[in-house]
Scaffold this active site. Sequence first.
Site, PDB file in Angstrom:
ATOM      1  N   LYS A 125       2.220   2.124  -4.986  1.00  0.00           N
ATOM      2  CA  LYS A 125       3.045   1.776  -6.259  1.00  0.00           C
ATOM      3  C   LYS A 125       2.103   1.813  -7.688  1.00  0.00           C
ATOM      4  O   LYS A 125       2.509   2.396  -8.677  1.00  0.00           O
ATOM      5  CB  LYS A 125       3.113   0.167  -6.421  1.00  0.00           C
ATOM      6  CG  LYS A 125       4.167  -0.209  -5.217  1.00  0.00           C
ATOM      7  CD  LYS A 125       4.105  -1.886  -4.975  1.00  0.00           C
ATOM      8  CE  LYS A 125       3.200  -2.580  -4.529  1.00  0.00           C
ATOM      9  NZ  LYS A 125       2.833  -2.216  -3.082  1.00  0.00           N
TER      10      LYS A 125
ATOM     11  N   ASP B  29       0.796  -1.240  -0.156  1.00  0.00           N
ATOM     12  CA  ASP B  29       0.140  -0.108   0.204  1.00  0.00           C
ATOM     13  C   ASP B  29       0.729   1.236   0.090  1.00  0.00           C
ATOM     14  O   ASP B  29       0.635   2.141   0.505  1.00  0.00           O
ATOM     15  CB  ASP B  29      -0.734   0.090   1.208  1.00  0.00           C
ATOM     16  CG  ASP B  29      -1.883  -1.340   1.120  1.00  0.00           C
ATOM     17  OD1 ASP B  29      -2.316  -1.434   0.101  1.00  0.00           O
ATOM     18  OD2 ASP B  29      -2.126  -1.755   2.346  1.00  0.00           O
TER      19      ASP B  29
ATOM     20  N   GLN C  27       2.161  -6.053  -3.069  1.00  0.00           N
ATOM     21  CA  GLN C  27       2.369  -5.988  -1.659  1.00  0.00           C
ATOM     22  C   GLN C  27       4.006  -5.287  -1.339  1.00  0.00           C
ATOM     23  O   GLN C  27       4.157  -4.498  -1.832  1.00  0.00           O
ATOM     24  CB  GLN C  27       2.538  -7.340  -1.176  1.00  0.00           C
ATOM     25  CG  GLN C  27       1.291  -8.281  -1.115  1.00  0.00           C
ATOM     26  CD  GLN C  27       0.703  -8.867  -2.502  1.00  0.00           C
ATOM     27  OE1 GLN C  27       1.688  -9.485  -3.164  1.00  0.00           O
ATOM     28  NE2 GLN C  27      -0.605  -8.731  -2.862  1.00  0.00           N
TER      29      GLN C  27
ATOM     30  N   HIS D 256      -3.907  -1.817  -6.605  1.00  0.00           N
ATOM     31  CA  HIS D 256      -3.364  -0.949  -7.193  1.00  0.00           C
ATOM     32  C   HIS D 256      -4.026   0.432  -7.703  1.00  0.00           C
ATOM     33  O   HIS D 256      -5.002   0.204  -8.568  1.00  0.00           O
ATOM     34  CB  HIS D 256      -2.244  -1.265  -8.045  1.00  0.00           C
ATOM     35  CG  HIS D 256      -1.154  -2.119  -7.604  1.00  0.00           C
ATOM     36  ND1 HIS D 256      -0.084  -2.947  -8.213  1.00  0.00           N
ATOM     37  CD2 HIS D 256      -0.912  -2.811  -6.439  1.00  0.00           C
ATOM     38  CE1 HIS D 256       0.395  -3.510  -7.604  1.00  0.00           C
ATOM     39  NE2 HIS D 256       0.040  -3.348  -6.358  1.00  0.00           N
TER      40      HIS D 256
END
Length: 430
Positions: free
Chosen positions: A17, A14, A225, A42
């Site tokens: 990205k 989180d 992740q 995302h």
Amino acid sequence: MSNNVVVVGAQWGDEGKGRIIDLLTPSVDAVVRYQGGANAGHTVVIGDTKTILHLVPSGVLHSGCLCMIGNGVVLDPDVLIDEIEGLHSQGYLKDPRMLAISRNAHLVMPYHRQIDKLREEKLGSARIGTTGRGIGPTYEDKAARQGIRFGDMLDEAVFKRRLEQVLPEKNRLIEILGGHPVDMNALMAEADGWRKRLSHHAADTSLLLDKYISSGNKVLFEGAQGTVLDIDHGTYPFVTSSNTIAGSACCGSGVGPTVIDDVLGIVKAYTTRVGEGPFPTEEKGRIGEELQLKGKEFGATTGRKRRCGWFDSVILKYAKRVNGLTMLAVTKLDVLTGIDPLRICVGYELDGVRIDHLPSSGDDLKRCEPVYEDMPGWREDISSVRKFEALPKTTQNYVNRIREIAGIPVSIISVGYERSAHIMLKNPFS
Ligand code: IMP
């Protein structure tokens, strides 16, 4: 200038990205997801529209970019079909050839999702806090040679044979866990739909990537992740079930390590974590709430509130080591506006002894107390700033301190949700 760059989360996921990848996509020819599954969320915000991508690479919002889902991803066909339809309805992915899915990616089956949820229920207070997306059970089956791959599903006879081999055991497990066995015929019928909707995306993505890379195209490898959720290098057992670190880009996409030029680590200007597990800089009081509210810190996949806390440079240095980070992007800097003083964790105290590295044991990490350095905050609205020098001096100092701790340059800073709200110090691809 780099041709092939891995983008990884340098914290517990989180980190933002998706928006950084969206930003860099115009500079590349292909974006490849290489691990994880629909546990990822995302997020990219364009104008008033927020798009959350779970499986399709975050490059999809730019036409002309080839999006690949590599062999290391675990693929939930239902989620993927919904996602593709959602993208179509927004006018994206008009050319289906721009999404290539590895035939070797393992499928998340309905029984995997069920086992994931049932196990978590059984664990009670010892639960991991998974996303319930069947990620762990799918990777387990992959390692146990019990998995069903995307390519297996495309051939009805092979799919049936594989199901006959694995389903009885899965159903026995589901019964032990108190769930409802999965019906073979219903699953076969469901797979007909998956085949119709997805078969034209099937590809040998390793071969495709090789062709792209050897003809000088630029490729971005999209991690999901974050570093400390890595199955080997994270805060085990409170981790996900894949390798999330940069090295995984090679195994999960079928390229050798020598093609990677750079590794861009994404860090949020503070720290968050969803799910259970140790988190030394967590702030359970007012500051934690403020970060959660201002940063809109809800899980993009499960909607759960994220736990929030101060920036942790022990984690950053660890992420630099295990990923081989060569540059950083610092996201959500604007969320810190108005918080004064700001704290950066510069080490831990473990049983009265000062340490500056992440302990390899989760039990030790649980006992770590953060050692903080305070820095003055700022009150000015920074969301419209597009040049580093135009940031308040105290904001510059905060970013410079992160850069100094990491010992690598900061390439990008995000100062707001919207696509344009960023400062590009150096585009890794140009
Ligand atoms: P799983 O990946 O669903 O098995 O969940 C394992 C742990 O990883 C849980 O703590 C989840 O909250 C966390 N996790 C999985 N995916 C993400 C993600 O994309 N962002 C943040 N945390 C995640």
